[in-house]
Design an enzyme around this catalytic site. Structure first.
Site, PDB file in Angstrom:
ATOM      1  N   ASP A   7       0.953  -1.222   0.052  1.00 45.88           N
ATOM      2  CA  ASP A   7      -0.090  -0.244  -0.022  1.00 45.88           C
ATOM      3  C   ASP A   7       0.768   1.372  -0.046  1.00 45.88           C
ATOM      4  O   ASP A   7       1.177   1.395   1.068  1.00 45.88           O
ATOM      5  CB  ASP A   7      -0.922  -0.148   1.350  1.00 45.88           C
ATOM      6  CG  ASP A   7      -1.705   1.160   1.326  1.00 45.88           C
ATOM      7  OD1 ASP A   7      -1.777   2.046   0.580  1.00 45.88           O
ATOM      8  OD2 ASP A   7      -2.450   1.413   2.493  1.00 45.88           O
ATOM      9  N   ASP A  63     -10.307  -3.080  -1.656  1.00 46.16           N
ATOM     10  CA  ASP A  63      -9.227  -2.333  -1.371  1.00 46.16           C
ATOM     11  C   ASP A  63      -8.114  -2.754  -0.240  1.00 46.16           C
ATOM     12  O   ASP A  63      -8.622  -3.963   0.455  1.00 46.16           O
ATOM     13  CB  ASP A  63      -9.802  -1.031  -1.020  1.00 46.16           C
ATOM     14  CG  ASP A  63      -8.795   0.179  -1.289  1.00 46.16           C
ATOM     15  OD1 ASP A  63      -7.525  -0.121  -1.781  1.00 46.16           O
ATOM     16  OD2 ASP A  63      -9.271   1.189  -0.823  1.00 46.16           O
ATOM     17  N   ASP A  87      -3.843   5.212  -5.644  1.00 45.68           N
ATOM     18  CA  ASP A  87      -4.142   6.577  -4.922  1.00 45.68           C
ATOM     19  C   ASP A  87      -3.229   7.299  -6.024  1.00 45.68           C
ATOM     20  O   ASP A  87      -2.158   7.802  -5.014  1.00 45.68           O
ATOM     21  CB  ASP A  87      -3.951   6.374  -3.618  1.00 45.68           C
ATOM     22  CG  ASP A  87      -4.885   5.200  -3.087  1.00 45.68           C
ATOM     23  OD1 ASP A  87      -5.979   5.088  -3.611  1.00 45.68           O
ATOM     24  OD2 ASP A  87      -4.586   4.935  -2.165  1.00 45.68           O
ATOM     25  N   HIS A  99     -12.459   9.719  -9.427  1.00 51.08           N
ATOM     26  CA  HIS A  99     -12.503   9.340  -8.069  1.00 51.08           C
ATOM     27  C   HIS A  99     -11.622  10.500  -7.452  1.00 51.08           C
ATOM     28  O   HIS A  99     -10.313  10.623  -7.960  1.00 51.08           O
ATOM     29  CB  HIS A  99     -12.102   8.010  -7.870  1.00 51.08           C
ATOM     30  CG  HIS A  99     -11.928   7.522  -6.640  1.00 51.08           C
ATOM     31  ND1 HIS A  99     -13.052   7.658  -5.409  1.00 51.08           N
ATOM     32  CD2 HIS A  99     -11.051   6.703  -5.985  1.00 51.08           C
ATOM     33  CE1 HIS A  99     -12.743   7.086  -4.524  1.00 51.08           C
ATOM     34  NE2 HIS A  99     -11.311   6.734  -4.566  1.00 51.08           N
TER      35      HIS A  99
END
Length: 1819
Positions: free
Chosen positions: A250, A491, A590, A648
């Site tokens: 992540d 996610d 992201d 998004h």
């Protein structure tokens, strides 16, 4: 003394002592040997590194952990050489590290196993494994696997869900691809076809320790793509010492080199401009890093597991991806609605805010299908809950969206909170998980590991555990019942935790702190994730960490199936692993709102295309940070072309949905515009996903995948393609309005303006202001479209359309896949529609290839847009391809001349039906018809003929051409029910044809006869003169077809200029249209042209054609029979003025011009055809098919069906010109028998004759009659040669004397001379010694005798010929067949001896000379004078000028009749010169060919053409007649020739022998093997010959005859069929061990393996080692066969076998014909057997259709082979005979190949009696 009893203590002490002794001995042994395992770590003592000759670019880092020094480096036994560059290793491996090979095994040709032992050297990180196992296998021709593992201990291996299910099907030995170096161990992977090294690990040592595995390989190029997941700022990798870690994490994709969410150790390497590429996949889930260096080379370093590599070989980058996805799993087809635009953000705050967002975007009319909610919808961010305050109405939200055709997707994270819910309520999801033991545990295997994520302290589901999967599915089902939604977004599944390792920290051990840590982010293994010693069902988290997302996807797939059942739904995951694409899509994580991330997203999409996740996209406008209007506008433009198109953004940043920028903003206008384009093209995008799902093609595609031959494209990564055809060139920088974009080498059209770009293969500056993006369609594309709406729910109800972009050749192609858009497994269930679209020459074919779905909206194709139509259409028609086949005119036609766009409106073509849309255009230059075909025209000569002179830039276009009204005019026409009569007169506005010696004929008669519903005749002649007409009898119906409704055609007459049109009524296609200028009819020059229905024309001969389909680009072919070896545009032995035309509708027709004068035909691209002949009349016959096979049947019904050859003549045959004596033949026969090679027929060429005199045996062959008798007694047959020329210089030569007395020889017309027209051929003068050293012409003059030519038209000639043959048979030698040669007729002098032809010199050199070989020497070159007189059987005298081309035809029937009369048996006649209907009497060989590779493919073309011409018994001289044969070529030719109907190896005088026993044992063995296959299948071949004889079917059959609806087959000429069921794909080129063959759309079985090849409707690479020819049997057919023997005499005695190749539905059918094999007219006399076979429902039934077989010829049933019998064990087979008696047979069922073998030989079941065979399975 009694035995001592041991006390219990003594026993215990003794056992302990023994155990200690064993342990001590073992430890001593281990200390001495260092074996096994990794117990020994060597030091530097006695180790000297070998460091010479290691190039700097090839150094492999020996100190990847950093901190190297000279001392430390030497302690590792490595080389130290510091440089002034830090990125190059200073400490690098020596050449004496690694492993050595101890043993190698080859259990089969496709596998190598080896045992490796570590070489003595110091250790890097300890734990070195001393003994390794190496396993390599060639799994398919394009996939190599090699695996290196611990020989003694099992290590972790990835438990992949898909890979173990992938089968292997190798046919190429592994030695062709993989080489192993033994010391030190290394491997080299080569490309088989060119031996190029692709992957070479010999550059550096293998390292294999417990927690450090390293392998390096040198690569062939720097074009490396893939490896992930990272942010690569460029798609093509930088190989300047770049290291990329791979370990799921992540992290933010901000452009660093750190590891991201997915784990992809896969890369693709493009080798060079050829497009050849390969891929490398390491199946290993441990933390690793990959270093790329300038060699170029790659180094893998992984810290666990094994080395499990797969290498994929491809001819293109696309093929590599397809091969990779075949292994890992092809992508899912996403639900149609998921291709719509989507909106999301983290932290809307409340459902009211979500709805405001929805409403404002609805209000602006934004195409928009899906709304998301992120974790803020949850109660305190807990999974399976919702916030009942801020999102209180969430249970009704899905219905709110559904009301407007929209969908709802929500998020779930894996981490589960351990805290209570609001107000202390129990968190039941957590409680149920605890009860199920669903969590990842600490190292003790019991205590749930606690971390921290969004909801606070959490546990983590162990998705590798079934308990967890059950819990997850159950929780999801419960949640769905509470909150309806349409799909799921998962996610944080890397897996992510906000504390390092766990709330309790991580223990200090080798898992959490391994000896070496790859260069992952933070360089701490458990940073932002779990402790590595945590336990999961699949193993330590250390090993399975990167599989966490993969395992969650697998569990989620089960949950989605539970909840959504048959609906497809959608899954979107952040973490992924190879194989995830089979279930899920992915977004690029992201990102942030900046101009870098908009660029880098393209690289990411392209990489995930390689990785097998085509449903991919980035967060549009960026996730983090506020997006500017310009950035978001540009991002919305490019994002409209992301497969996954979602806007998004993150918590705390301003809204960035399009409507938030203002309803009339440039961003909104631009977004709507490009989203409407997206929605218009969704049918195309959806079809791309179908292709990805079924073949593995990429969706978003790098430009280099399509244009790899252009090295500029290798670096293009700021543009991308949708599939092959749509190029997207976005603006990716601030303030830019002019974009420098690369335009690849193709035709391109601007999508929005529809105009063609002027630039190709270069950069172009595109003007792209604020609201524009570059969007271009590639020429050659057909894109399916649909009228857009604001959601796909509504757009799917709208009419469909097509955008057609024509390429350079005015062609295009495309596909459409269509189903309900939402159901699972529609491809598997067949519930879909599939179209193939193609445009060729102004005809759009919309071919439905599958129609398993009916759309409820009754969709229609309404509009078709065609780009690149350079001239306006004269008409547009639509033909319905259904049973009605009606053709209608299109009225909604608009043509934009400025943009060259054709628009067709209001078509109303029903989705699911087949159509042909035809637009006829006129290109002025292609409409020119040559007024000066002689060549050398100039303006003065042209205008002197009354023609037009206009130069052209195209050198092939006629500059001198006819005016539009040049020709004839209609003066009178009468039509009746049976035909049309027309009188026409020459248009005298123009001068004569310009050939004063050839008088124009002013008035002509035209007659059209409607002979039958599928045949007509039209004839044009001079009614006032008795012009020559061809005397060949044809079979026309006695009564015409007067019922118009029963005729397939209609005929119309055009008056000015005169022309005939023949129209196929079912389609409206004009298959003949001679209403074009240039029609000329003069005494010695007749010309007529016609437009053709398409570019697909086959036939005309005999001439060597380079392809089967004619090239219509201005090619002229002369036809005049001549002794001329095959060569390009050389007129050869026969004349066949017949062609078959294929219409664009896949209908076929045939046209015969019955004219025997010298002629030529010219093709031009109009498309059109021009005939020119120098005499006779025009007499055309046309047959209407409508299939190619029916065309041949109709044509042979007209000219005569092919002869049925004797069975033995289907055996292999040997001949050569140059046998020295009969002993040479005897020796050959003995050698062939000793070699066991099947062989039925031996020949004698002219060397058996004394001085080449017909019917006279040479003294060197005095033993020939006895040899023939002995061979015939052993089942052999003998054929001898006869030439027509008879020597006239003999004193006692009965053949000449009796012929002269009977007046059989061709003479001069009596008004000129009463003498024979003498020529010279092979016979020598008596009493001369031939001096071979002299030149040929001198030899002819000095040594060749005068020769007379029999006139075989005369009835007395047939009588004389019979008598000579009979005398030879009875007085000299027996024979079984006759070979007639030199009957064009050939002469070695030109015209006559002395060269002076009597009579009109124009006959020798006519006013127009077709383009014949040596045309400057006249028509009499190498033949008789054209004024020679011949006399027809009715007494009419004709000139050789008119009948020259009929000589071979006239020769064949008397020879055939004589053979039958003399032998009393059928035999065979083989002739060189032929004309239509020759096939009734004789077979044909393709003449005196050359020993060259090109002749192999040309022989296939020749055989297919003679199939059209009605001569089934054909073949070429195997290995070539002229020149010396080469070994490989001859062997390949033997393989091909084994499938010639007429299979004869024959070569010329002076060349070395080339028969099968003239080479070596390997050659003889390969020849024997392939001929054994031929002999096995002779019952099938003989049945095909019977069908040709009775029905006119082809034996050698082009693929297009069976698969005419597949236009790929229309161009295939290097493969052919035996009948409908046996596909032959020979090797035709030197050095090949692999051929690419087309596999038509049917089930096919490999003849050699009995396996279904699993390929349909596509090209397939077929392995072809030197001893192999590829043969495939078509499913649905039954082939009769027999065990082969050395001759057919013996093979015919064997039982009859049946090869049953089942279709997809388990059915098959076939037939069998049998007679005595040589009786005369056994068909007409009903002295034969015909049996038909049928298989259905596991039952074979035989039906006896006719039984007139003599008892001596009856056969019993033998072995039945059933292919495709299935994998369920067959346990019972029962045969029921004609009496009803049941016989149980023993089934031999191979589950792997699915072949069932049943032997009924012992049951004595006669084939001439009906029987059934039924088989049952154990199921």
């Amino acid at each position: 003394m009694g035995k001592k009893r041991w006390s219990g203590l003594e026993v215990i002490l003794l056992v302990l002592f023994l155990l200690m002794t064993i342990v001590a001995i073992t430890m001593i042994a281990l200390f001495a040997t260092g074996e096994p395992g990794f117990l020994k770590d060597e030091t530097t003592d006695d180790f000297v590194p070998q460091c010479s000759n290691i190039h700097m670019a090839e150094r492999v880092d020996c100190f990847p952990d950093g901190g190297a020094s000279k001392l430390k480096c030497e302690q590792r036994g490595c080389c130290w050489s510091p440089l002034d560059e830090r990125n190059v290793p200073w400490c690098f491996f020596s050449t004496n590290h690694g492993y050595t090979v101890e043993t190698v095994e080859h259990p089969n040709p496709y596998v190598i196993n080896a045992q490796l032992r570590r070489l003595f050297s110091p250790s890097l990180f300890g734990g070195d494994i001393q003994q390794l196992s190496f396993h390599a296998e060639m799994q398919t021709n394009n996939r190599l696997r090699f695996k290196i593992s611990d020989a003694l201990n099992k290590r972790f291996e990835v438990p992949h869900k898909h890979i173990p299910s992938v089968g292997s099907n190798p046919s190429s030995p592994i030695s062709n691809t993989l080489e192993i170096r033994q010391n030190p161990f290394g491997l080299t992977v080569r490309r088989q076809e060119n031996k190029k090294v692709l992957f070479d690990t010999t550059m550096a040592p293998l390292v294999f320790a417990d927690q450090y595995l390293q392998l390096s390989a040198k690569l062939p190029s720097h074009n490396i793509y893939g490896l992930g997941e990272h942010v690569h700022t460029r798609y093509r990798h930088d190989t300047n010492w770049r290291t990329w870690p791979i370990f799921t994490r992540d992290s933010f994709p901000n452009g660093g080199t750190h590891n991201l969410y997915g784990h992809y150790p896969f890369f693709l390497c493009l080798e060079d401009e050829s497009g050849k590429s390969f891929g490398v996949f390491l199946l290993n889930s441990n933390a690793m890093e990959v270093t790329l260096q300038p060699a170029p080379a790659v180094t893998y370093r992984t810290i666990g597991g094994i080395l499990d590599f797969y290498i994929f070989l491809g001819d293109t980058p696309e093929q590599v991806v397809q091969e990779y996805l075949e292994l890992t799993g092809r992508p899912v087809i996403p639900a149609y609605w998921s291709l719509g635009f989507q909106l999301s953000r983290w932290d809307y705050g409340s459902l009211d805010e979500v709805k405001k967002t929805v409403e404002r975007n609805r209000a602006i009319g934004l195409p928009y299908d899906i709304q998301y909610t992120d974790i803020d919808y949850m109660e305190e961010k807990k999974d399976f809950t919702y916030d009942k305050v801020n999102f209180r109405n969430l249970p009704q939200f899905a219905d709110y969206l559904h009301d407007k055709g929209q969908r709802y997707i929500l998020i779930l994270d894996p981490a589960i909170a351990i805290s209570k819910r609001v107000n202390g309520a129990p968190y039941e999801s957590y409680d149920r998980g605890m009860a199920k033991n669903a969590w990842v545990t600490e190292s003790d295997g019991t205590t749930p590991l606690e971390g921290e994520v969004w909801p606070g302290k959490t546990v983590f589901p162990d998705y590798t555990s079934q308990n967890c999967i059950d819990w997850w599915v159950d929780e999801y089902e419960r949640f769905y019942k509470e909150i309806k939604h349409d799909a799921l977004w998962i996610d944080m599944n890397e897996v992510s935790s906000f504390v390092k390792g766990s709330s309790n920290g991580c223990a200090d051990n080798n898992l959490n702190y391994p000896p070496y840590t790859p260069k992952i982010l933070d360089e701490v293994m458990y940073s932002k994730t779990l402790c590595m010693d945590a336990k999961q069902y699949w193993g330590n988290h250390y090993d399975v960490h990167s599989l966490y997302g993969y395992s969650m996807v697998l569990a989620t797939e089960k949950a989605l199936q539970r909840v959504f059942g048959s609906n497809r739904t959608l899954m979107l995951t952040r973490s992924s692993f190879p194989g995830v694409g089979k279930y899920s899509g992915h977004w690029l994580g992201d990102n942030a709102a900046n101009w870098n991330d908009i660029k880098w997203a393209i690289d990411g999409m392209l990489e995930f295309g390689l990785f097998g996740i085509p449903y991919i996209g980035a967060d549009i406008c960026g996730f983090f940070d506020d997006s500017t209007e310009e950035l978001c506008r540009r991002w919305m433009q490019v994002g409209a072309f992301y497969p996954f198109s979602r806007n998004h953004n993150a918590q705390g940043y301003k809204a960035q949905d399009p409507a938030s920028y203002g309803s009339d903003s440039a961003l909104v206008r631009s977004s709507i515009h490009y989203l409407r384009i997206r929605y218009t093209l969704l049918p195309y995008l959806y079809t791309l996903f179908y292709k990805a799902h079924t073949t593995g093609e990429t969706v978003v595609r790098p430009v280099l995948h399509e244009f790899y031959s252009d090295n500029v494209t290798w670096d293009v990564d700021r543009q991308f393609l949708w599939g092959k055809h749509l190029l997207i060139s976005p603006v990716l920088d601030s303030g830019v309005e002019r974009l420098r974009a690369y335009i690849p080498d193709a035709v391109w059209y601007d999508y929005e303006t529809m105009e063609r770009l002027a630039v190709r293969k270069n950069y172009d500056e595109l003007y792209l202001p604020a609201e524009k993006l570059g969007l271009h369609i590639r020429g050659g594309a057909i894109l399916p479209t649909q009228r857009p709406e604001v959601t796909t729910t509504y757009s799917r109800r709208n009419p469909m359309g097509l955008i057609i972009a024509l390429d350079d050749n005015k062609q295009a192609a495309g596909e459409l896949f269509w189903d309900d858009g939402d159901s699972r497994d529609t491809v598997k269930s067949g519930n879909y529609i599939h179209y193939r679209f193609s445009v060729v020459h102004g005809a759009l074919t919309m071919q439905v290839t599958h129609a398993g779905y009916k759309d409820p909206n009754n969709l229609k194709f309404e509009d078709i847009t065609v780009l690149g139509v350079s001239v306006p259409p004269t008409s547009v028609t639509v033909t319905d391809g259904s049973q009605s086949n009606t053709t209608t005119n299109v009225t909604g036609v608009t043509y934009d001349a400025a943009r060259e766009v054709l628009l067709l409106h209001n078509l109303s073509l029903t989705l699911g039906n087949t159509y042909v849309v035809q637009w006829d255009t006129v290109s002025e230059e292609y409409q020119r018809f040559d007024c000066y075909p002689e060549g050398n025209a100039d303006e003065a000569k042209c205008k002197a003929k009354g023609c037009i002179w206009k130069p052209s830039t195209n050198e092939k276009v006629p500059w001198c051409y006819y005016p539009d009204d040049y020709g004839y005019l209609v003066t009178h026409a009468t039509e009746t029910d049976s035909g049309i009569t027309v009188d026409i007169t020459r248009n005298t506005n123009y001068r004569s044809s310009g050939r004063p010696e050839s008088k124009d004929i002013t008035n002509l008669r035209v007659e059209v006869w409607y002979h039958s519903g599928d045949m007509l005749q039209f004839k044009i002649w001079d009614p006032k003169s008795d012009r020559y007409e061809v005397p060949v009898p044809l079979s026309v119906p006695k009564t015409p077809q007067t019922d118009e409704n029963k005729r397939l055609y209609k005929v119309s007459v055009t008056s000015q200029p005169f022309g005939l049109q023949v129209i196929r009524k079912s389609t409206g296609t004009k298959i003949w249209d001679s209403a074009v200028p240039g029609f000329t009819f003069s005494d010695m020059f007749i010309q007529v042209s016609t437009r053709l229905s398409s570019q697909f024309v086959y036939g005309f001969g005999e001439t060597e054609h380079p392809t089967y389909k004619h090239d219509l680009n201005y090619h002229t072919w002369g036809m005049f029979s001549k002794d001329q070896p095959p060569g390009y545009k050389m007129n050869c032995y026969g004349v066949h003025p017949f062609y078959m035309g294929l219409e664009n509708t896949a209908d076929a027709h045939g046209v015969l011009l019955l004219n025997s004068n010298a002629m030529d035909v010219t093709f031009q691209p109009t498309p059109s055809l021009t005939y020119r002949t120098i005499g006779g009349i025009l007499d055309f016959y046309m047959v209407l098919g409508p299939t190619p096979e029916i065309v041949v049947q109709e044509y042979t019904a007209l000219i005569g069906r092919p002869v049925l050859p004797a069975y033995w003549s289907l055996g292999f045959q040997l001949c050569r010109y140059g046998y020295a004596n009969d002993s040479e033949i005897q020796s050959l026969y003995t050698d062939m028998r000793a070699a066991g090679i099947p062989y039925d027929v031996q020949y004698a060429d002219i060397d058996y004759m004394e001085r080449q005199l017909d019917f006279v045996l040479d003294s060197d062959f005095k033993g020939l009659p006895a040899l023939v008798d002995s061979m015939r007694k052993e089942g052999m047959r003998f054929i001898f040669i006869l030439d027509p020329a008879i020597s006239g210089n003999e004193t006692n030569y009965p053949a000449f004397e009796r012929g002269k007395a009977a007046d059989v020889f061709i003479k001069w017309p009596s008004n000129l001379s009463n003498d024979i027209v003498w020529g010279k051929v092979w016979p020598d003068f008596p009493n001369v010694t031939v001096n071979d050293s002299l030149d040929w012409d001198t030899q002819v003059e000095l040594f060749r005798s005068y020769a007379a030519f029999p006139d075989f038209f005369r009835t007395q000639t047939a009588t004389w010929w019979l008598q000579e043959i009979k005398d030879f048979y009875t007085k000299t030698t027996k024979f079984d067949g006759i070979w007639i040669d030199m009957n064009e007729p050939a002469s070695f002098v030109h015209g006559t001896v002395g060269g002076k032809c009597l009579g009109d010199p124009l006959l020798e050199n006519p006013p127009y000379m077709p383009p014949l070989e040596s045309k400057h020497l006249g028509l009499n070159h190498k033949t008789l004078c054209m004024n020679s007189e011949q006399i027809l059987s009715n007494g009419k005298k004709v000139r050789h000028y008119d009948v020259h081309n009929l000589y071979g035809w006239s020769h064949a029937k008397p020879t055939h009749d004589a053979l039958l009369d003399v032998t009393g048996k059928r035999g065979i006649v083989v002739t060189r010169s032929t004309f239509p209907s020759s096939g009734k009497y004789a077979g044909h060989w393709l003449g005196d060919n050359f020993s060259s590779w090109e002749q192999l493919s040309k022989s296939i073309i020749g055989m297919m053409e003679f199939s059209l011409f009605g001569i089934s018994y054909t073949g070429a001289d195997i290995c070539g007649f002229f020149n010396e044969a080469e070994y490989e070529m001859c062997l390949r030719w033997m393989q091909l020739g084994a499938f010639y109907p007429y299979s004869r190896n024959h070569n010329g005088k002076g060349s070395p022998r080339q028969d099968p026993v003239a080479w070596d044992d390997a050659f003889a063995s390969a020849s024997r093997d392939v001929l054994n296959i031929r002999y096995t299948l002779l019952p099938y071949l003989y049945t095909l010959m019977f069908e040709a004889h009775t029905k006119g079917s082809t034996v050698i059959r082009p693929l297009l005859h069976e698969f005419v609806n597949d236009k790929t087959t229309w161009d295939i000429y290097k493969q052919f069929l035996w009948g409908p069921a046996l596909l032959i794909t020979p090797a035709l080129d030197k050095g090949v061990t692999e051929v690419e063959g087309y596999v038509p759309n049917a089930r096919w079985y490999d003849y050699h393996t009995a396996k279904d090849v699993g390929v349909r409707g596509k090209m397939m690479k077929m392995q072809t080692p030197l001893n192999h020819i590829n043969l495939h049997v078509r499913g649905g057919y039954i082939l009769p066969w027999q065990k082969p023997e050395n001759t057919t005499y013996y093979s015919r005695k064997n039982p009859l076998g049946l090869l049953v190749a089942l279709s997809d539905t388990g059915t098959a059918q076939g037939s069998f014909f049998w007679d005595d094999g040589e009786g005369i007219d056994t068909v007409g006399r009903n002295q034969h057997l015909r049996v038909s076979f049928q298989v259905e429902s596991n039952t074979l039934t035989s039906t006896v259709d006719h039984n007139g077989l003599a008892p001596a010829d009856q056969l019993n049933l033998g072995v039945m082979k059933v292919w495709g019998a299935g994998k369920v064990r067959i346990t019972e087979v029962k045969l029921t005979d004609s009496s009803g008696t049941h016989h149980l047979l023993l089934p031999q069922h191979n589950i792997d190949t699915e072949e069932l073998i049943v032997d009924a030989s012992s049951k004595s079941i006669p084939v001439n009696c009906p029987f059934t065979i039924r088989w049952k399975t154990s199921a």
